[in-house]
Motif scaffolding. Structure first.
Motif: not given
Length: 542
Positions: A9, A39, A403, A406-407, A410, A538
């Motif tokens: 993150q 990430p 996660r 999703r990163l 986007h 995010m």
């Protein structure tokens, strides 16, 4: 197994002094402090450690690295991983080193700030670029990190992946042995030594030397599993950051995601396939030696262990290889990688619950080969602990994969052109106060130092500006607060998504010069602005 996700993150580099300074100025734009985020990287875990006679492996879910970065490690660029042999993919957001974010102390005092928006008009000048400004506009004189020296420092080069003891570079990919490996090697030596004492009691204390050899040979098999993922990735032109052997197996950190579901399937399947091949080879070799001897017992243990590694990694749930194969199938059917990730991740979570409950029950029932006579209180506790660790690895790995997906979904929202700050060119001898006046008149938030021909030489760092008291600004030249431009600090205005992050991560800095394809200066890109845009993207639902 293969985990093309990542687990990092973004982390902000803005310090408390900056925040206090911003509050005093009623400004909403964060300072351009050093940023470092990462990430998570998907990994290819290889297999669980068998609870009985033959030790096995399990794979470690991707961990936030990196570096993170959003980068490094979850370092996420993309990464692929397995619980006992893994591959990971991750996308990272670049960040600057702490030294680069420093500026002279004293920026927290209101009377040290330069001209504000009220002192000069903010409309763009005739020569200003009509590009969009990032959110929370703020005058250049009022932004910064609040502490530091004011000296320009060159950006630090990205660190080597690291991760333990470097063992070699097969196919150009560094292979590391993590410190946790020595712990699991000792555990395997102790457990397998106890098994040898029942099968070959005449060995005496030498059984532990044989057990240590087994532990090393088993992890060599895990390395072969990981190299299968690595070779396939390199064949598909996917960069591999490193291979790491650790407590629950191995991890192959693949920095990009496969472009097609077919390649994703192949990339994930080759690891378990090699483990099955090794199991078959050890079986054939076992037939050629005398049963009940040291070579016979070692070959039998390696055959069973590799079979367990292959079977465990073929289970259809992320972050295992079988989960990545399931993801590829769903991706192929639906045409959406995210749908495949969601399906495989939830199957992985169901699998984690099944392992937590089912493994101790199977051991107690004797299905795994143990008899009631050999199942004691300590064995029950050990089995329950092993099941809890494996379940935790699978559960967190599945969440990390979600996660990371999703990163990736986007990432295209990050565009250099839309994040770039308007900049004004100034010559090296220009006083800071005059440069700030020009910037405020043009509505700009960055200064580019140019030579007499208009060629950019350096960037005036925001953090350094804030550290200069207002009464000294007429006597301070901008060249003394600037950081020389390197090739890596010049980025194209057309960059977006993962290409933008890769470019910034290659040369960590607080600011970058953004140029058009023609070479014309477009503006200045702050790493802090990229980080904020990344966090905002995010936070939006998929």
């Amino acid at each position: 197994m293969d985990e093309s996700g990542g687990s990092g993150q973004p982390r902000s580099g803005t310090d408390e002094a900056t925040e206090r300074h911003g509050e005093q100025r009623a400004s909403s734009a964060p300072a351009a402090g050093a940023t470092r985020s990462g990430p998570e990287r998907p990994e290819h875990p290889t297999g669980p450690t068998p609870p009985t006679a033959a030790p096995g492996t399990s794979e470690a879910a991707p961990s936030p690295d990196r570096p993170h970065d959003p980068t490094d490690s979850a370092h996420e660029a993309a990464t692929h991983s397995d619980p006992s042999s893994g591959t990971e993919d991750g996308a990272e957001v670049p960040g600057a080193s702490p030294d680069q974010a420093e500026a002279p102390a004293g920026s927290g005092s209101p009377d040290e700030a330069g001209p504000s928006a009220q002192d000069a008009p903010h409309g763009p000048s005739d020569g200003a670029h009509p590009h969009p400004e990032p959110e929370h506009p703020r005058t250049l004189a009022h932004s910064g990190t609040g502490t530091g020296t004011g000296k320009a420092q060159p950006p630090r080069r990205g660190r080597e992946p690291g991760g333990g003891l470097l063992m070699g570079r097969p196919f150009g990919v560094p292979v590391y042995v993590a410190p946790s490996w020595f712990l699991v090697a000792a555990l395997i030596t102790w457990v397998f030594g106890g098994q040898l004492d029942r099968v070959l009691p005449e060995l005496g204390a030498l059984r532990y030397l044989v057990s240590l050899f087994f532990a090393v040979a088993f992890y060599a098999s895990v390395l072969v599993h990981e190299l299968a993922h690595t070779v396939a990735a390199l064949r598909f032109k996917l960069p591999v950051r490193r291979i790491q052997l650790q407590f629950f197996g191995g991890v192959s950190e693949i920095e990009k995601e496969a472009e097609t579901p077919g390649r994703e399937f192949v990339l994930s399947f080759v690891g378990p396939l090699l483990s099955l091949v090794l199991s078959g080879l050890f079986y054939l070799a076992m037939l050629a030696v005398e049963p009940g001897t040291v070579p016979g017992v070692l070959l039998a243990g390696l055959m069973i262990s590799n079979l367990i590694v292959a079977a465990f990694n073929l289970l259809p749930g992320l972050p295992l290889d079988g989960g990545r194969m399931l993801r590829a199938v769903v991706w192929k059917i639906t045409g959406r990688p995210m749908s495949g990730t969601i399906a495989a991740a939830w199957v992985g979570r169901a699998l984690a619950v099944s392992v937590l409950i089912g493994l101790p029950l199977l051991t107690q029932s004797g299905v795994l080969g143990a008899t009631q006579d050999h199942v004691g209180g300590m064995d029950t506790v050990t089995d329950a602990l092993l099941a809890a660790i494996l379940a935790a690895i699978i559960w967190t790995g599945a969440g990390n994969s979600l996660r990371m997906a999703r990163l990736r979904e986007h990432l295209p929202e990050l565009r250099a052109r839309s994040l770039t700050r308007r900049a004004v060119p100034v010559e090296t001898s220009t006083p800071l106060s005059e440069a700030l006046r020009r910037a405020n008149e043009a509505g700009a938030r960055a200064l580019v130092v140019v030579d007499v021909d208009g060629e950019p030489l350096s960037l005036v760092r925001e953090a350094a500006i804030v550290g200069v008291p207002e009464h000294r600004r007429p006597w301070v030249a901008v060249s003394g607060l600037a950081q020389d431009l390197t090739d890596g600090m010049r980025v194209s205005a057309e960059l977006a998504g993962e290409a933008l992050l890769d470019t910034l991560r290659a040369t960590p800095a607080t600011e970058y010069l953004v140029v058009e394809d023609s070479g014309e200066i477009y503006g200045v890109l702050s790493a802090a602005d990229v980080e904020r845009a990344f966090v905002k993207a995010m936070a939006r639902p998929s």
